[in-house]
Each structure stands twice: as structure tokens, then as C-alpha cells.
Design a protein around this motif. Structure first.
Motif, PDB file in Angstrom:
ATOM      1  N   ASN A   1       0.838  -1.188   0.000  1.00 18.09           N
ATOM      2  CA  ASN A   1       0.000   0.000   0.000  1.00 18.09           C
ATOM      3  C   ASN A   1       0.881   1.249   0.000  1.00 18.09           C
ATOM      4  O   ASN A   1       2.119   1.168   0.034  1.00 18.09           O
ATOM      5  CB  ASN A   1      -0.947   0.018   1.204  1.00 18.09           C
ATOM      6  N   TYR A   2       0.234   2.395  -0.037  1.00 18.85           N
ATOM      7  CA  TYR A   2       0.961   3.668  -0.111  1.00 18.85           C
ATOM      8  C   TYR A   2       1.756   3.944   1.158  1.00 18.85           C
ATOM      9  O   TYR A   2       2.840   4.539   1.113  1.00 18.85           O
ATOM     10  CB  TYR A   2      -0.044   4.794  -0.359  1.00 18.85           C
ATOM     11  N   GLU A   3       1.228   3.497   2.294  1.00 19.95           N
ATOM     12  CA  GLU A   3       1.911   3.722   3.564  1.00 19.95           C
ATOM     13  C   GLU A   3       3.260   2.998   3.595  1.00 19.95           C
ATOM     14  O   GLU A   3       4.262   3.534   4.102  1.00 19.95           O
ATOM     15  CB  GLU A   3       1.027   3.254   4.729  1.00 19.95           C
TER      16      GLU A   3
ATOM     17  N   TYR B   1       5.049   2.358   1.036  1.00 19.10           N
ATOM     18  CA  TYR B   1       5.917   3.119   0.126  1.00 19.10           C
ATOM     19  C   TYR B   1       6.549   4.304   0.844  1.00 19.10           C
ATOM     20  O   TYR B   1       7.759   4.567   0.740  1.00 19.10           O
ATOM     21  CB  TYR B   1       5.110   3.587  -1.086  1.00 19.10           C
ATOM     22  N   LEU B   2       5.737   5.049   1.633  1.00 21.44           N
ATOM     23  CA  LEU B   2       6.266   6.187   2.384  1.00 21.44           C
ATOM     24  C   LEU B   2       7.269   5.737   3.440  1.00 21.44           C
ATOM     25  O   LEU B   2       8.296   6.402   3.658  1.00 21.44           O
ATOM     26  CB  LEU B   2       5.117   6.964   3.034  1.00 21.44           C
TER      27      LEU B   2
ATOM     28  N   ARG C   1       5.871  10.097   7.825  1.00 24.53           N
ATOM     29  CA  ARG C   1       5.252   9.836   6.526  1.00 24.53           C
ATOM     30  C   ARG C   1       4.867  11.137   5.829  1.00 24.53           C
ATOM     31  O   ARG C   1       4.983  11.261   4.606  1.00 24.53           O
ATOM     32  CB  ARG C   1       4.030   8.950   6.698  1.00 24.53           C
TER      33      ARG C   1
ATOM     34  N   GLU D   1       6.103  12.315   2.223  1.00 18.80           N
ATOM     35  CA  GLU D   1       5.158  12.611   1.150  1.00 18.80           C
ATOM     36  C   GLU D   1       5.416  13.982   0.541  1.00 18.80           C
ATOM     37  O   GLU D   1       5.191  14.201  -0.652  1.00 18.80           O
ATOM     38  CB  GLU D   1       3.724  12.540   1.691  1.00 18.80           C
TER      39      GLU D   1
ATOM     40  N   ASP E   1       2.582  11.087  -4.994  1.00 14.60           N
ATOM     41  CA  ASP E   1       1.437  11.267  -4.106  1.00 14.60           C
ATOM     42  C   ASP E   1       0.596   9.991  -4.146  1.00 14.60           C
ATOM     43  O   ASP E   1       0.871   9.066  -4.918  1.00 14.60           O
ATOM     44  CB  ASP E   1       0.611  12.496  -4.496  1.00 14.60           C
ATOM     45  N   LYS E   2      -0.441   9.933  -3.340  1.00 15.20           N
ATOM     46  CA  LYS E   2      -1.202   8.702  -3.177  1.00 15.20           C
ATOM     47  C   LYS E   2      -1.874   8.256  -4.475  1.00 15.20           C
ATOM     48  O   LYS E   2      -1.798   7.083  -4.859  1.00 15.20           O
ATOM     49  CB  LYS E   2      -2.252   8.872  -2.080  1.00 15.20           C
ATOM     50  N   ASP E   3      -2.529   9.174  -5.163  1.00 14.01           N
ATOM     51  CA  ASP E   3      -3.224   8.821  -6.403  1.00 14.01           C
ATOM     52  C   ASP E   3      -2.253   8.347  -7.473  1.00 14.01           C
ATOM     53  O   ASP E   3      -2.508   7.364  -8.191  1.00 14.01           O
ATOM     54  CB  ASP E   3      -4.025  10.021  -6.920  1.00 14.01           C
TER      55      ASP E   3
ATOM     56  N   PHE F   1       0.684   7.037  -7.010  1.00 13.41           N
ATOM     57  CA  PHE F   1       1.246   5.743  -6.604  1.00 13.41           C
ATOM     58  C   PHE F   1       0.355   4.590  -7.056  1.00 13.41           C
ATOM     59  O   PHE F   1       0.819   3.639  -7.707  1.00 13.41           O
ATOM     60  CB  PHE F   1       1.409   5.710  -5.081  1.00 13.41           C
ATOM     61  N   TYR F   2      -0.936   4.674  -6.735  1.00 13.16           N
ATOM     62  CA  TYR F   2      -1.846   3.580  -7.077  1.00 13.16           C
ATOM     63  C   TYR F   2      -2.093   3.492  -8.581  1.00 13.16           C
ATOM     64  O   TYR F   2      -2.272   2.393  -9.119  1.00 13.16           O
ATOM     65  CB  TYR F   2      -3.165   3.744  -6.331  1.00 13.16           C
TER      66      TYR F   2
END
Length: 235
Positions: free
Chosen positions: A19-21, A23-24, A43, A47, A58-60, A62-63
Motif C-alpha cells: 500500500n501507499y503507507e 511506500y512512504l 510519513r 510525502e 502522491d497517493k493517487d 502511486f496507485y
């Protein structure tokens, strides 16, 4: 050989993270945790790009990039698209065909549609349609939505235009039409070599075959022949 672009190739590292977390967290050092003493704050700094010399996603982003990599490296193979899915046909014929669409696309059932039109000009046109063949030839969404009416074509299994006296018989990927002196028109399934008897007076339409009359205001006469294919067929 498939060559993956530079951007996608570099993004393969994103597969390491669930997940994104995660990654951070990979951008945060032990020293950061020592001074900040807060995973959340660490985190947030990561970011914002304070803990990475390169690009910080950023989160978007990344996914989105992660999904792109997955689609390219591990494509999901879908053997067919179900056109009638999430649609509720109003016409009784389309309701019946939507039920049969999946099994026809999977080649476990082979449906032949006999349809007869008798328009106001009294030009009677009828024919036998190999449902599986027509599913592959055209988009059936307009039919299931009621925007388009099903008509026999000269390229179908059998076509009759009574005004001009034109009859056309064609082999399809599933059937071979045969004129028998005793039984009339027989449709031979190419895969299991069994015959479908189209004579409405026949006691049975054939082995592993059922005959269903469908009543629809949009069509003069409709009969569905459902043939179960017993043999193993490789496509």
C-alpha cells in the motif's frame, strides 16, 4: 518479445509495497524516527518530498502507476465480454438470448434462432441464425437494449426472401445445412456431428437439442433450438 517502457520499468519497484503507507515508510530513515518519534509525521515529511532526492509520488499517482505495472506484467485474460451483463431486455426474445449468451460464448451450448418477419409491405423474410457466430460478428448491445431488431442475413445459416424467391444456405463455424429428401432442412453440428431437425412437426428436434417457441410482438415467429455440445472442443 515485449519491451517495457522506461517509466513502467522503473515503476516495477512499486510492486514491493502492499500500500501507499509502506511506500512512504521506505523513504523514512531510522534517524527520522529517532528525532520525530511519530510515524505519521515521518510519513508526512516523506510525502512532501523531504526524504527523497528523486520523485516522491502522491497517493493517487502511486496507485495509478502501480496498477499500470500490474496490467502490463500480469494481464488479466478475459475470454469473452458478456454484452447483456447489467442489462434488462424488454423484448421476450432478447430476454431469452441474454440468458443463453454466456453458455454460447463458452461453447457449451449452441443456439440456433429461427426468426420470421412479415412487415406491412408483406415481404416475408425468415432464416436460421447461428447465435454464436453472430455474437462474434457484431455488437449485440443495441439488440439487448431494444434499439435494433434482429433480422436474418444472406450470410446466416439459412436465409429466405419469399417475395423474390431467394434462398441462401451457408456453413458457419458451428453448423452445416443439409437438405434431406425425407426430413427437409437438417443442421449438422460440426463439433459433435449431431443433427438438428427443423421440421416443426417432428417429435423431437434431435439428440441433446430442445426446441422453444418464443412469443414477441416485435417478431412474427421465433423458435430457439438449444443444442448441448457434449464433445470436448478446443478453440
Amino acid at each position: 518479445m515485449t519491451t517495457i517502457g522506461t517509466q513502467v520499468d522503473s515503476d516495477r519497484r512499486l510492486l514491493e509495497f502492499k500500500n501507499y503507507e509502506e511506500y512512504l515508510d521506505s523513504l523514512v530513515t531510522a534517524v527520522d524516527f529517532c528525532y520525530l518519534r511519530s510515524t505519521k509525521v515521518a510519513r508526512q515529511l516523506a510525502e512532501l518530498g523531504y526524504r527523497c532526492t528523486g520523485e516522491t509520488l502522491d497517493k493517487d499517482t502511486f496507485y495509478r502507476r502501480l496498477q499500470t505495472v500490474k496490467n502490463i506484467l500480469y494481464p488479466v485474460r478475459k475470454p469473452y465480454n458478456l454484452t447483456s451483463e447489467f442489462l434488462t431486455p424488454f423484448d421476450p426474445l432478447m430476454q431469452e438470448l441474454s440468458i443463453r449468451e454466456r453458455s454460447n460464448r463458452l461453447h457449451v451450448l449452441s443456439t440456433i434462432i429461427f426468426v420470421r418477419h412479415n412487415p406491412r409491405l408483406q415481404v416475408e423474410i425468415s432464416g436460421y441464425i447461428d447465435f454464436s457466430q453472430r455474437l462474434k460478428m457484431e455488437d449485440w448491445r443495441p439488440y439487448f437494449e431494444g434499439k435494433k431488431k434482429l433480422w436474418p442475413r444472406t450470410t446466416d445459416l439459412a436465409y429466405y426472401n419469399w417475395k423474390v424467391g431467394k434462398m441462401q444456405l451457408n456453413c458457419t463455424p458451428n453448423y452445416e445445412p443439409i437438405i434431406d429428401t425425407k426430413y427437409g432442412l437438417l443442421l449438422k453440428n460440426i463439433h459433435d456431428r449431431k443433427y438438428i431437425n427443423t421440421d416443426p412437426k417432428a417429435t423431437t428436434p434431435g439428440v441433446d437439442t430442445t426446441r422453444v417457441r418464443v412469443y414477441s410482438d416485435a417478431y412474427e415467429h421465433v423458435i430457439l433450438y438449444d443444442h448441448v455440445i457434449r464433445s470436448v472442443v478446443i478453440y
